[in-house]
Design a protein around this motif. Structure first.
Motif, mmCIF file in Angstrom:
data_model
loop_
_atom_site.group_PDB
_atom_site.id
_atom_site.type_symbol
_atom_site.label_atom_id
_atom_site.label_comp_id
_atom_site.label_asym_id
_atom_site.label_seq_id
_atom_site.Cartn_x
_atom_site.Cartn_y
_atom_site.Cartn_z
ATOM 1 N N VAL A 52 -14.442 -9.425 6.909
ATOM 2 C CA VAL A 52 -13.979 -9.684 5.549
ATOM 3 C C VAL A 52 -13.069 -8.548 5.098
ATOM 4 O O VAL A 52 -13.396 -7.372 5.253
ATOM 5 N N VAL A 53 -11.936 -8.920 4.542
ATOM 6 C CA VAL A 53 -11.006 -7.943 3.982
ATOM 7 C C VAL A 53 -10.824 -8.251 2.500
ATOM 8 O O VAL A 53 -10.434 -9.356 2.124
ATOM 9 N N LEU A 54 -11.141 -7.269 1.669
ATOM 10 C CA LEU A 54 -11.010 -7.385 0.221
ATOM 11 C C LEU A 54 -9.861 -6.480 -0.224
ATOM 12 O O LEU A 54 -10.036 -5.276 -0.390
ATOM 13 N N PRO A 55 -8.655 -7.036 -0.381
ATOM 14 C CA PRO A 55 -7.511 -6.199 -0.762
ATOM 15 C C PRO A 55 -7.517 -5.908 -2.258
ATOM 16 O O PRO A 55 -8.006 -6.708 -3.066
ATOM 17 N N ASP A 56 -6.970 -4.754 -2.624
ATOM 18 C CA ASP A 56 -6.781 -4.415 -4.027
ATOM 19 C C ASP A 56 -5.583 -5.197 -4.546
ATOM 20 O O ASP A 56 -4.431 -4.816 -4.339
ATOM 21 N N LEU A 57 -5.863 -6.299 -5.222
ATOM 22 C CA LEU A 57 -4.804 -7.165 -5.733
ATOM 23 C C LEU A 57 -4.090 -6.564 -6.940
ATOM 24 O O LEU A 57 -3.060 -7.090 -7.372
ATOM 25 N N PHE A 58 -4.635 -5.466 -7.464
ATOM 26 C CA PHE A 58 -4.165 -4.954 -8.755
ATOM 27 C C PHE A 58 -3.541 -3.564 -8.674
ATOM 28 O O PHE A 58 -3.305 -2.928 -9.685
ATOM 29 N N GLU A 59 -3.304 -3.079 -7.460
ATOM 30 C CA GLU A 59 -2.596 -1.822 -7.248
ATOM 31 C C GLU A 59 -3.199 -0.674 -8.057
ATOM 32 O O GLU A 59 -2.507 0.106 -8.708
ATOM 33 N N GLY A 60 -4.525 -0.575 -7.993
ATOM 34 C CA GLY A 60 -5.230 0.496 -8.681
ATOM 35 C C GLY A 60 -5.519 0.210 -10.145
ATOM 36 O O GLY A 60 -6.115 1.050 -10.834
ATOM 37 N N ASP A 61 -5.124 -0.961 -10.631
ATOM 38 C CA ASP A 61 -5.253 -1.290 -12.046
ATOM 39 C C ASP A 61 -6.311 -2.359 -12.309
ATOM 40 O O ASP A 61 -6.266 -3.054 -13.324
ATOM 41 N N ALA A 62 -7.272 -2.509 -11.392
ATOM 42 C CA ALA A 62 -8.377 -3.430 -11.650
ATOM 43 C C ALA A 62 -9.195 -2.926 -12.830
ATOM 44 O O ALA A 62 -9.199 -1.731 -13.148
ATOM 45 N N LEU A 63 -9.910 -3.836 -13.490
ATOM 46 C CA LEU A 63 -10.750 -3.419 -14.602
ATOM 47 C C LEU A 63 -11.869 -2.505 -14.108
ATOM 48 O O LEU A 63 -12.452 -2.765 -13.055
ATOM 49 N N PRO A 64 -12.189 -1.452 -14.868
ATOM 50 C CA PRO A 64 -13.294 -0.587 -14.481
ATOM 51 C C PRO A 64 -14.628 -1.274 -14.725
ATOM 52 O O PRO A 64 -14.734 -2.206 -15.525
#
Length: 269
Positions: free
Chosen positions: A72-84
């Motif tokens: 399983v690969v979970l990429p950061d879709l938000f370029e470091g800007d995901a909600l905390p």
């Protein structure tokens, strides 16, 4: 269409993530790898909710799928800007501004960067599991026939029936080019990927009327590659990732959606 308050509500789950963070195609990603033998030419893309790799729940869930034999690969879709993580309890968020920075085209580009890098490593087949926000890029990849199978839970940002079935335009002769482009965005007419939708009782993003319409368009054998929908009573949008598992119905929904997805992947991927 925007997101809803349930898209950020939920409960943090306890556990210790077992995967690793690494960059794939320049994209920060969490990788969960089975401990035993597994097909090295296949990867399940975990397309997350708005919390992405910042929420432990997502990492633990990726680990659970890996325990069932899938890399399983979970990429950061938000370029470091995901909600905390603390946004789970904040109660307020400016969705419109945030979504403007993470539109479908940008997210699709990030996902395709990851796919291209994995192909260079020998991966030849991809499935996607999309949760909430992640259902949109899963659908977009599927209509481009870049996926072998798709499973989504409490999908957001879909337009039903528009994303499922093309509708005839009485002015076709005036809008041939526009209609051709629209036709290419429809799951029923373009995708060859079997589809599973895990749905629930309370969901403004994928409400009962949308659930019924999806069944009408894709169910009963109408969608040849295969279509299944589960329904979890007593559950609210977000249940498959952020549900309060102290509630027996939510626990049953979370575990049931996970089991249904594993069985779907085993059969179709």
């Amino acid at each position: 269409m925007s997101l809803c308050s349930h898209c950020v509500a939920g409960v943090r789950h306890e556990g210790t993530p077992e995967g690793q963070f690494t960059k794939i195609g320049g994209v920060e990603s969490y990788v969960a790898t089975p401990s035993g033998d597994y097909p090295k030419d296949k990867v399940v893309l975990f397309l997350s909710d708005v919390f992405g790799i910042k929420l432990q729940n997502n990492l633990l869930l990726a680990d659970d799928y890996a325990r069932n034999g899938f890399k399983v690969v979970l990429p950061d879709l938000f370029e470091g800007d995901a909600l905390p993580e603390d946004a789970l309890n904040s109660g307020t968020f400016d969705f419109a501004t945030w979504l403007g920075k993470h539109n479908a085209e940008r997210v699709a580009g990030i996902t395709r960067d990851v796919i291209s890098a994995l192909k260079a490593e020998g991966v030849t087949s991809f499935a996607a599991i999309g949760f909430c926000f992640g259902a949109r890029p899963a659908f977009d990849l599927a209509v481009a026939n870049e996926l072998a199978a798709v499973a989504v839970a409490h999908p957001s940002l879909l337009q039903i029936p528009a994303d499922l079935e093309p509708r005839a335009d009485p002015h076709t002769h005036m809008h041939t080019r526009i209609n051709r482009r629209a036709q290419q965005q429809k799951y029923a007419s373009q995708s060859k990927a079997p589809l599973l939708i895990n749905s629930c009782e309370v969901d403004s993003q994928f409400p009962p009327e949308a659930q019924a319409k999806a069944d009408e368009i894709l169910g009963g054998g109408k969608f040849a590659p295969g279509y299944t929908r589960t329904y979890w009573d007593g559950c609210t949008h977000g249940f498959a990732v952020r549900g309060d598992i102290s509630n027996p119905k939510v626990k049953a929904g979370k575990e049931g959606a996970f089991k249904a997805t594993v069985e779907f992947l085993i059969k179709n991927f």
